[in-house]
Scaffold this active site. Structure first.
Site, PDB file in Angstrom:
ATOM      1  CG  ASN A  21       0.581  26.526  69.457  1.00 25.40           C
ATOM      2  OD1 ASN A  21      -1.209  26.630  70.671  1.00 25.40           O
ATOM      3  ND2 ASN A  21       1.188  27.281  68.785  1.00 25.40           N
ATOM      4  CE  LYS A  63      -0.616  28.100  66.064  1.00 23.33           C
ATOM      5  NZ  LYS A  63       0.241  28.733  64.238  1.00 23.33           N
ATOM      6  CG  HIS A  87       3.755  30.667  69.038  1.00 20.41           C
ATOM      7  ND1 HIS A  87       3.803  31.569  68.382  1.00 20.41           N
ATOM      8  CD2 HIS A  87       4.091  29.465  68.573  1.00 20.41           C
ATOM      9  CE1 HIS A  87       3.141  30.277  67.496  1.00 20.41           C
ATOM     10  NE2 HIS A  87       3.549  29.000  67.698  1.00 20.41           N
ATOM     11  CD  GLU A 111       0.578  32.363  66.440  1.00 18.03           C
ATOM     12  OE1 GLU A 111      -0.058  31.536  67.473  1.00 18.03           O
ATOM     13  OE2 GLU A 111       0.336  31.660  65.018  1.00 18.03           O
ATOM     14  CD  GLU A 117       7.053  26.914  66.442  1.00 19.28           C
ATOM     15  OE1 GLU A 117       6.700  25.942  65.863  1.00 19.28           O
ATOM     16  OE2 GLU A 117       6.604  28.189  67.002  1.00 19.28           O
ATOM     17  N   GLY A 127       1.380  28.071  60.027  1.00 17.68           N
ATOM     18  CA  GLY A 127       0.202  28.183  59.093  1.00 17.68           C
ATOM     19  C   GLY A 127       0.517  28.534  58.310  1.00 17.68           C
ATOM     20  CB  SER A 171       3.417  24.171  57.440  1.00 19.58           C
ATOM     21  OG  SER A 171       3.057  25.905  56.929  1.00 19.58           O
ATOM     22  N   GLY A 205       1.559  22.598  64.407  1.00 20.64           N
ATOM     23  CA  GLY A 205       0.229  24.272  64.748  1.00 20.64           C
ATOM     24  C   GLY A 205      -1.400  22.921  64.132  1.00 20.64           C
TER      25      GLY A 205
END
Ligand code: PEP
Length: 252
Positions: A9, A11, A99, A101, A169, A175, A214, A235
């Site tokens: 991903n 992002k 996701h 986010e 996730e 992250g 992570s 990510g």
């Protein structure tokens, strides 16, 4: 036997002009590590403006490309959004949905995630549907309840289909450099699979559940050794094609 899937991903990172060199490096590194399409799937979730180019280059190497989100409607006055029709027209067959986010910054709800997932499936686009608890929810022992609530509308909306992928996730691991331990991840994956099994045993056997949070080349092996972990959504570590290639190769 579920074939492993490793998804990167990006992002809102990297540049259109870097897509060719990324795909070239990833291809070379994977060849050096003896990766073949038979061993695992590789999926790149790239920013919308890169989708056409990324699909063209990635498909030649046996990689798939995904959008990072879609709108649930096929067309209309929704400035800035992209529809599943547009993905199909570009030859893009995958999309991330829900996701954390998107949930956190763009108010996506469990219900809108279900609608988006349904829209994707109806147009032959495979959704990778993301779920996971926050740190506060884990600390309050609410992980199972949160996962159940996130998944329930999705399972209702997608009833009768098994053509989707789930990604567990934990928000506290995205992250942050904090990965769920192999045991924590396996426990959550087994719970998610039990929710699928309650719908149908065949569904539980078929649907792949990716772990995200992570993931790096140094922790992928332990995660992939768990019986209910079928791949990873990566990510930060996917932005470097050399590191991402190692994650793909070590996932076998
Ligand atoms: C993600 O973006 O889905 C993710 C898991 O990010 P990271 O690997 O950087 O934690």
């Amino acid at each position: 036997m579920r074939k492993p899937l490793i998804a990167g991903n990006w992002k809102m990172n990297l540049l259109y002009s870097k897509v060719p060199s990324y795909v070239e490096v990833l291809t070379k590194e994977l060849q050096a590590l003896h990766w073949t399409q038979a061993t695992s799937g590789v999926l790149l979730a790239v920013p919308s403006p890169f989708l056409g180019l990324a699909r063209e280059l990635a498909s030649k190497q046996g990689f798939s490309v995904a959008a990072q989100t879609i709108h649930e409607k096929s067309e209309g006055a929704f400035t800035g959004e992209i529809s599943v029709n547009m993905l199909k027209d570009l030859g893009v067959d995958w999309t991330l949905v829900g996701h954390s986010e998107r949930r956190q910054y763009y108010n996506e709800t469990n219900e809108s995630v279900a609608l988006k997932s349904k829209a994707a499936l109806e147009h032959g686009v495979t959704p990778v549907i993301c779920i996971g608890e926050t740190r506060a929810e884990r600390e309050a022992n609410q992980t199972h309840e949160v996962l159940r609530k996130q998944l329930a509308p999705v399972l209702t909306a997608l009833k009768g289909s098994d053509a989707y992928v789930l990604a567990y996730e934990p928000v506290w691991a995205i992250g942050t450099g904090l990965t769920a331990s192999d045991e924590q991840a396996q426990e959550a994956h087994a719970f998610i699979r039990s929710l699928l099994r309650a719908e149908s045993p065949a569904l539980a056997e078929k649907v792949r559940i990716l772990y995200g949070g992570s993931v790096k080349s140094s922790n992928i092996k332990g995660l992939m050794a768990q019986p209910d972990i079928d791949g990873a959504l990566v990510g930060g570590a996917s932005l470097d094609p050399t590191e991402f290639a190692k994650i793909v190769a070590f996932s076998r």
